[in-house]
Design a protein around this motif. Structure first.
Motif, PDB file in Angstrom:
ATOM      1  N   LEU A   1     -46.836  90.183  59.983  1.00  0.00           N
ATOM      2  CA  LEU A   1     -46.124  90.456  58.733  1.00  0.00           C
ATOM      3  C   LEU A   1     -44.888  89.573  58.562  1.00  0.00           C
ATOM      4  CD1 LEU A   1     -46.215  94.368  58.551  1.00  0.00           C
ATOM      5  CD2 LEU A   1     -47.428  92.770  57.051  1.00  0.00           C
ATOM      6  N   CYS A   2     -44.437  88.942  59.631  1.00  0.00           N
ATOM      7  CA  CYS A   2     -43.191  88.179  59.612  1.00  0.00           C
ATOM      8  C   CYS A   2     -43.405  86.729  59.153  1.00  0.00           C
ATOM      9  CB  CYS A   2     -42.539  88.258  60.987  1.00  0.00           C
ATOM     10  SG  CYS A   2     -42.175  89.965  61.468  1.00  0.00           S
ATOM     11  N   ASP A   3     -42.313  85.960  59.138  1.00  0.00           N
ATOM     12  CA  ASP A   3     -42.356  84.606  58.565  1.00  0.00           C
ATOM     13  C   ASP A   3     -43.131  83.597  59.406  1.00  0.00           C
ATOM     14  OD1 ASP A   3     -40.806  85.229  56.307  1.00  0.00           O
ATOM     15  OD2 ASP A   3     -38.948  85.008  57.450  1.00  0.00           O
TER      16      ASP A   3
ATOM     17  N   MET B   1     -43.880  88.867  54.773  1.00  0.00           N
ATOM     18  CA  MET B   1     -43.451  90.099  54.115  1.00  0.00           C
ATOM     19  C   MET B   1     -42.140  90.637  54.703  1.00  0.00           C
ATOM     20  SD  MET B   1     -45.770  90.565  51.857  1.00  0.00           S
ATOM     21  CE  MET B   1     -45.917  88.796  51.739  1.00  0.00           C
ATOM     22  N   ILE B   2     -41.882  90.305  55.967  1.00  0.00           N
ATOM     23  CA  ILE B   2     -40.654  90.735  56.651  1.00  0.00           C
ATOM     24  C   ILE B   2     -39.986  89.489  57.223  1.00  0.00           C
ATOM     25  CG2 ILE B   2     -39.710  92.087  58.572  1.00  0.00           C
ATOM     26  CD1 ILE B   2     -42.071  94.026  58.195  1.00  0.00           C
ATOM     27  N   SER B   3     -38.712  89.305  56.910  1.00  0.00           N
ATOM     28  CA  SER B   3     -38.035  88.090  57.362  1.00  0.00           C
ATOM     29  C   SER B   3     -37.844  88.099  58.877  1.00  0.00           C
ATOM     30  CB  SER B   3     -36.684  87.943  56.663  1.00  0.00           C
ATOM     31  OG  SER B   3     -35.890  89.079  56.898  1.00  0.00           O
ATOM     32  N   GLY B   4     -37.980  86.920  59.475  1.00  0.00           N
ATOM     33  CA  GLY B   4     -37.753  86.792  60.911  1.00  0.00           C
ATOM     34  C   GLY B   4     -38.838  86.005  61.613  1.00  0.00           C
TER      35      GLY B   4
ATOM     36  N   VAL C   1     -33.832  89.864  66.679  1.00  0.00           N
ATOM     37  CA  VAL C   1     -33.047  90.874  65.986  1.00  0.00           C
ATOM     38  C   VAL C   1     -32.346  90.240  64.782  1.00  0.00           C
ATOM     39  CG1 VAL C   1     -31.112  92.492  66.196  1.00  0.00           C
ATOM     40  CG2 VAL C   1     -32.723  92.212  68.093  1.00  0.00           C
ATOM     41  N   ASN C   2     -32.555  90.820  63.595  1.00  0.00           N
ATOM     42  CA  ASN C   2     -31.892  90.323  62.382  1.00  0.00           C
ATOM     43  C   ASN C   2     -31.697  91.461  61.385  1.00  0.00           C
ATOM     44  OD1 ASN C   2     -34.380  90.730  61.138  1.00  0.00           O
ATOM     45  ND2 ASN C   2     -34.799  88.573  60.757  1.00  0.00           N
ATOM     46  N   GLU C   3     -31.485  91.130  60.119  1.00  0.00           N
ATOM     47  CA  GLU C   3     -31.199  92.155  59.109  1.00  0.00           C
ATOM     48  C   GLU C   3     -32.390  93.075  58.843  1.00  0.00           C
ATOM     49  OE1 GLU C   3     -32.995  88.670  57.024  1.00  0.00           O
ATOM     50  OE2 GLU C   3     -31.414  88.898  58.523  1.00  0.00           O
ATOM     51  N   SER C   4     -33.589  92.693  59.271  1.00  0.00           N
ATOM     52  CA  SER C   4     -34.775  93.539  59.080  1.00  0.00           C
ATOM     53  C   SER C   4     -34.943  94.575  60.193  1.00  0.00           C
ATOM     54  CB  SER C   4     -36.040  92.668  59.030  1.00  0.00           C
ATOM     55  OG  SER C   4     -35.958  91.732  57.992  1.00  0.00           O
ATOM     56  N   THR C   5     -34.158  94.447  61.253  1.00  0.00           N
ATOM     57  CA  THR C   5     -34.318  95.300  62.435  1.00  0.00           C
ATOM     58  C   THR C   5     -33.795  96.722  62.188  1.00  0.00           C
ATOM     59  OG1 THR C   5     -34.007  93.332  63.829  1.00  0.00           O
ATOM     60  CG2 THR C   5     -33.830  95.488  64.903  1.00  0.00           C
ATOM     61  N   LEU C   6     -34.659  97.710  62.451  1.00  0.00           N
ATOM     62  CA  LEU C   6     -34.262  99.122  62.347  1.00  0.00           C
ATOM     63  C   LEU C   6     -33.977  99.723  63.720  1.00  0.00           C
ATOM     64  CD1 LEU C   6     -36.825 100.608  59.786  1.00  0.00           C
ATOM     65  CD2 LEU C   6     -34.577  99.625  59.345  1.00  0.00           C
ATOM     66  N   ALA C   7     -34.653  99.191  64.747  1.00  0.00           N
ATOM     67  CA  ALA C   7     -34.436  99.646  66.122  1.00  0.00           C
ATOM     68  C   ALA C   7     -34.697  98.465  67.038  1.00  0.00           C
ATOM     69  CB  ALA C   7     -35.354 100.808  66.469  1.00  0.00           C
ATOM     70  N   GLN C   8     -33.937  98.389  68.096  1.00  0.00           N
ATOM     71  CA  GLN C   8     -34.138  97.288  69.036  1.00  0.00           C
ATOM     72  C   GLN C   8     -34.411  97.815  70.432  1.00  0.00           C
ATOM     73  OE1 GLN C   8     -30.335  95.179  68.568  1.00  0.00           O
ATOM     74  NE2 GLN C   8     -29.786  95.785  70.649  1.00  0.00           N
ATOM     75  N   CYS C   9     -34.847  96.900  71.280  1.00  0.00           N
ATOM     76  CA  CYS C   9     -35.169  97.221  72.665  1.00  0.00           C
ATOM     77  C   CYS C   9     -34.722  96.033  73.505  1.00  0.00           C
ATOM     78  CB  CYS C   9     -36.678  97.442  72.785  1.00  0.00           C
ATOM     79  SG  CYS C   9     -37.208  97.961  74.433  1.00  0.00           S
ATOM     80  N   GLU C  10     -34.721  96.200  74.806  1.00  0.00           N
ATOM     81  CA  GLU C  10     -34.327  95.092  75.674  1.00  0.00           C
ATOM     82  C   GLU C  10     -35.274  94.959  76.849  1.00  0.00           C
ATOM     83  OE1 GLU C  10     -30.288  93.526  77.849  1.00  0.00           O
ATOM     84  OE2 GLU C  10     -30.190  94.399  75.846  1.00  0.00           O
TER      85      GLU C  10
ATOM     86  N   GLY D   1     -35.173  91.684  79.329  1.00  0.00           N
ATOM     87  CA  GLY D   1     -34.707  90.316  79.544  1.00  0.00           C
ATOM     88  C   GLY D   1     -33.818  89.847  78.419  1.00  0.00           C
ATOM     89  N   GLN D   2     -34.122  90.243  77.199  1.00  0.00           N
ATOM     90  CA  GLN D   2     -33.321  89.927  76.015  1.00  0.00           C
ATOM     91  C   GLN D   2     -33.514  91.057  74.999  1.00  0.00           C
ATOM     92  OE1 GLN D   2     -36.075  86.506  74.619  1.00  0.00           O
ATOM     93  NE2 GLN D   2     -35.452  87.497  72.713  1.00  0.00           N
ATOM     94  N   ALA D   3     -32.622  91.117  74.032  1.00  0.00           N
ATOM     95  CA  ALA D   3     -32.785  92.092  72.950  1.00  0.00           C
ATOM     96  C   ALA D   3     -33.848  91.580  71.982  1.00  0.00           C
ATOM     97  CB  ALA D   3     -31.459  92.286  72.228  1.00  0.00           C
ATOM     98  N   PHE D   4     -34.655  92.493  71.460  1.00  0.00           N
ATOM     99  CA  PHE D   4     -35.655  92.126  70.459  1.00  0.00           C
ATOM    100  C   PHE D   4     -35.877  93.322  69.536  1.00  0.00           C
ATOM    101  CE2 PHE D   4     -38.039  93.983  73.975  1.00  0.00           C
ATOM    102  CZ  PHE D   4     -38.936  94.824  73.342  1.00  0.00           C
ATOM    103  N   SER D   5     -36.526  93.069  68.405  1.00  0.00           N
ATOM    104  CA  SER D   5     -36.775  94.133  67.429  1.00  0.00           C
ATOM    105  C   SER D   5     -37.935  95.010  67.876  1.00  0.00           C
ATOM    106  CB  SER D   5     -37.102  93.532  66.062  1.00  0.00           C
ATOM    107  OG  SER D   5     -36.030  92.764  65.584  1.00  0.00           O
ATOM    108  N   ALA D   6     -37.711  96.320  67.882  1.00  0.00           N
ATOM    109  CA  ALA D   6     -38.777  97.275  68.186  1.00  0.00           C
ATOM    110  C   ALA D   6     -39.396  97.802  66.896  1.00  0.00           C
ATOM    111  CB  ALA D   6     -38.233  98.429  69.018  1.00  0.00           C
ATOM    112  N   ILE D   7     -38.544  98.009  65.868  1.00  0.00           N
ATOM    113  CA  ILE D   7     -39.005  98.438  64.544  1.00  0.00           C
ATOM    114  C   ILE D   7     -38.304  97.580  63.501  1.00  0.00           C
ATOM    115  CG2 ILE D   7     -39.229 100.356  62.915  1.00  0.00           C
ATOM    116  CD1 ILE D   7     -38.870 102.296  65.244  1.00  0.00           C
TER     117      ILE D   7
END
Length: 196
Positions: A82-84, A96-99, A147-156, A158-164
């Motif tokens: 769904l992303c770029d 449909m979802i930026s990132g 992780v960006n403005e589309s992120t509703l929840a994150q996880c880690e 090794g690095q932070a990333f978008s979970a939702i």
């Protein structure tokens, strides 16, 4: 009425069973023209982004998904599509979802990121209703949304990333809610209640 898109790249039955446990019987659809007959849509996916995206384009799903105006949820690879853009196969996504989707930099941790991990909600959204900071969900992936403005929840891991992630009527979950026990059921229920 919930449709599950048959991409040929997912274990559709596990997603279907998760909704059936919530008292809903989704319909598996293989024709893009069927989408408008449904109130909500699930885009599941496992495997390689390049192969899955090629199938979506060949079967006419790209246009149908872009024109869909009700809630649509991508799961795991479905979220990434769904992303770029995805570094996995260097492909343009559905946009449909930026990132961007990049390979997880796990350092000394195992790759792929596999198993239970905690998600951290960011802000408020109907999809996050009754989801707490210590809630855990089940992941299997080696690429992730930055992780960006589309992120509703994150996880880690090794690095932070978008979970939702979410934008407009589109949302994505990097983990497998259908394999995430009570928390996953809660998230799928939130999706069923989500009004856009």
């Amino acid at each position: 009425m919930i449709a599950i898109i048959n991409t040929g790249c997912a274990n559709i039955n596990s997603v279907r069973f998760a909704f059936e446990r919530l008292g809903v019987t989704p319909e598996i659809v293989s024709n893009p023209e069927q989408l408008n007959g449904f109130d909500r849509v699930i885009l599941p996916g496992v495997g390689h982004a390049n192969v899955a995206m090629k199938r979506l384009i060949e079967k006419g799903w790209k246009e149908a998904i872009a024109q869909y105006e009700r809630p649509l949820l991508g799961i795991c690879l479905g979220m990434q599509l769904l992303c770029d853009y995805s570094d996995e196969g260097q492909i343009d996504g559905l946009g449909m979802i930026s990132g961007q989707i990049t390979q997880l930099q796990t350092g000394k941790l195992t790759s792929p990121h596999m198993g239970w991990n905690t998600i951290q909600p960011i802000g408020e959204h109907p999809l996050l209703k009754n989801i707490d900071e210590n809630d855990q969900v089940y992941f299997v992936h080696s690429f992730a949304h930055t992780v960006n403005e589309s992120t509703l929840a994150q996880c880690e891991h090794g690095q932070a990333f978008s979970a939702i992630v979410a934008k407009d009527n589109y949302a994505g979950m990097q983990f497998h809610p259908e394999k995430s026990a009570k928390v996953g059921a809660k998230l799928l229920n939130n999706f069923m209640q989500w009004q856009v």
